[in-house]
Scaffold this active site. Structure first.
Site, PDB file in Angstrom:
ATOM      1  N   HIS A 105      24.063  36.385   6.367  1.00 33.61           N
ATOM      2  CA  HIS A 105      25.106  36.004   7.324  1.00 33.61           C
ATOM      3  C   HIS A 105      24.433  35.363   8.533  1.00 33.61           C
ATOM      4  CE1 HIS A 105      29.071  36.115   9.100  1.00 33.61           C
ATOM      5  NE2 HIS A 105      28.507  36.527  10.223  1.00 33.61           N
ATOM      6  N   ASP A 165      30.936  41.358   5.072  1.00 31.66           N
ATOM      7  CA  ASP A 165      29.869  41.554   6.067  1.00 31.66           C
ATOM      8  C   ASP A 165      29.742  42.978   6.599  1.00 31.66           C
ATOM      9  OD1 ASP A 165      29.328  38.786   5.874  1.00 31.66           O
ATOM     10  OD2 ASP A 165      30.890  38.360   7.352  1.00 31.66           O
ATOM     11  N   ASN A 217      23.572  39.522   0.526  1.00 28.83           N
ATOM     12  CA  ASN A 217      24.162  38.354   1.165  1.00 28.83           C
ATOM     13  C   ASN A 217      23.401  38.060   2.455  1.00 28.83           C
ATOM     14  OD1 ASN A 217      26.044  36.283   1.681  1.00 28.83           O
ATOM     15  ND2 ASN A 217      27.399  37.654   2.804  1.00 28.83           N
ATOM     16  N   GLY A 250      24.226  24.270  -0.740  1.00 31.03           N
ATOM     17  CA  GLY A 250      23.180  24.886  -1.544  1.00 31.03           C
ATOM     18  C   GLY A 250      21.774  24.795  -0.991  1.00 31.03           C
ATOM     19  N   ASN A 272      20.217  26.918   1.021  1.00 31.54           N
ATOM     20  CA  ASN A 272      19.575  28.223   0.875  1.00 31.54           C
ATOM     21  C   ASN A 272      19.257  28.503  -0.589  1.00 31.54           C
ATOM     22  OD1 ASN A 272      18.936  29.811   3.223  1.00 31.54           O
ATOM     23  ND2 ASN A 272      21.110  29.805   3.716  1.00 31.54           N
TER      24      ASN A 272
END
Length: 186
Positions: free
Chosen positions: A100, A141, A98, A8, A10
Site C-alpha cells: 500500500h 488494508d 499486498n 504492472g 511493481n
C-alpha cells in the site's frame, strides 16, 4: 503468483528480481482487467499472463481452483484493487501479501489507492508518508503489517512528486520483503 490490475511496474520489478533466483519463481500473473499493462509485462518476461472476470472470481470457484492447482507459496497483490473472496483467503491464509502506498493504518481502505492516496496525504499537510507491506485479510488494508518504509514530504512536494518517492521505495523494498518471507517459510 502475482495479481495486478494496473500498469504492472511493481509486478515487472518483482518478476525481474526473481528471474535468476534458485529460491523463488513467479509462475503466473493474474489480472481482472483486459487492458492491464501488467499482462503484457508478464508475457514479455516469460511469465504466464491469465485474465479472469468478476464472475470467475466472486461467483464461481474458477480462480480458487486455479490457485489450488498451482499451489503458490505466496500470492502477491501488486496493484490489485478487488477485495479477495473468502474462499481464497481461507485456502491461502498467511500466504497473501499486498503493498500500500502509505503508512497504514492511515490512508487505507476501499477507494484509497494510487494517486488518491498521495493527493489525500498532500492535502492534509502530512510531513511523511511511505509504503506498507502487509498480509491480506477480509478488509481492505487491515491485515497484519510486515514492513513499512518512511519518506519525508517536502513543502514543495506534489502528489506526483510524492508518488515518485513512493515508487522508489516500492521497487527497492517489495521484492526484498517477498524474498525474506520465502526464506522464512523454507
Amino acid at each position: 503468483m502475482i495479481f495486478a490490475s494496473g500498469s504492472g511496474t511493481n509486478a515487472e520489478n518483482i518478476i525481474k528480481y526473481f528471474q535468476h533466483s534458485n529460491k523463488a519463481e513467479v509462475v503466473a500473473l493474474l489480472s481482472n482487467k483486459r487492458t492491464a499493462g501488467a499482462l503484457k509485462r508478464a508475457h514479455d518476461l516469460g511469465v504466464k499472463p491469465l485474465l479472469f472476470d468478476k464472475e470467475a472470481f466472486y461467483n464461481s470457484h474458477d480462480v480458487l481452483n486455479l490457485l489450488k492447482d498451482m499451489q503458490p507459496d505466496l500470492i502477491i497483490l501488486a496493484g490489485f484493487l478487488w477485495l479477495l473472496p473468502p474462499g481464497i483467503l481461507q485456502q491461502f491464509s498467511g500466504k497473501i501479501i499486498n503493498i500500500h502506498p502509505a503508512l497504514l493504518p492511515s490512508y487505507g481502505g476501499k477507494g484509497m489507492y494510487g494517486s488518491k492516496v498521495h493527493e489525500a496525504v498532500i492535502e492534509n499537510g502530512e510531513k511523511e508518508s511511505g509504503i506498507t507491506i502487509h498480509y491480506v485479510n477480509e478488509n481492505y488494508d487491515e491485515g497484519k503489517i510486515i514492513f513499512q518504509s518512511v519518506v519525508q514530504i517536502d513543502k514543495n512536494d506534489t502528489a506526483e512528486s510524492l508518488a515518485h518517492k513512493i515508487h522508489e521505495q516500492e521497487y527497492e523494498h517489495f521484492p526484498k520483503v517477498i524474498q525474506q518471507i520465502i526464506e522464512e517459510k523454507l
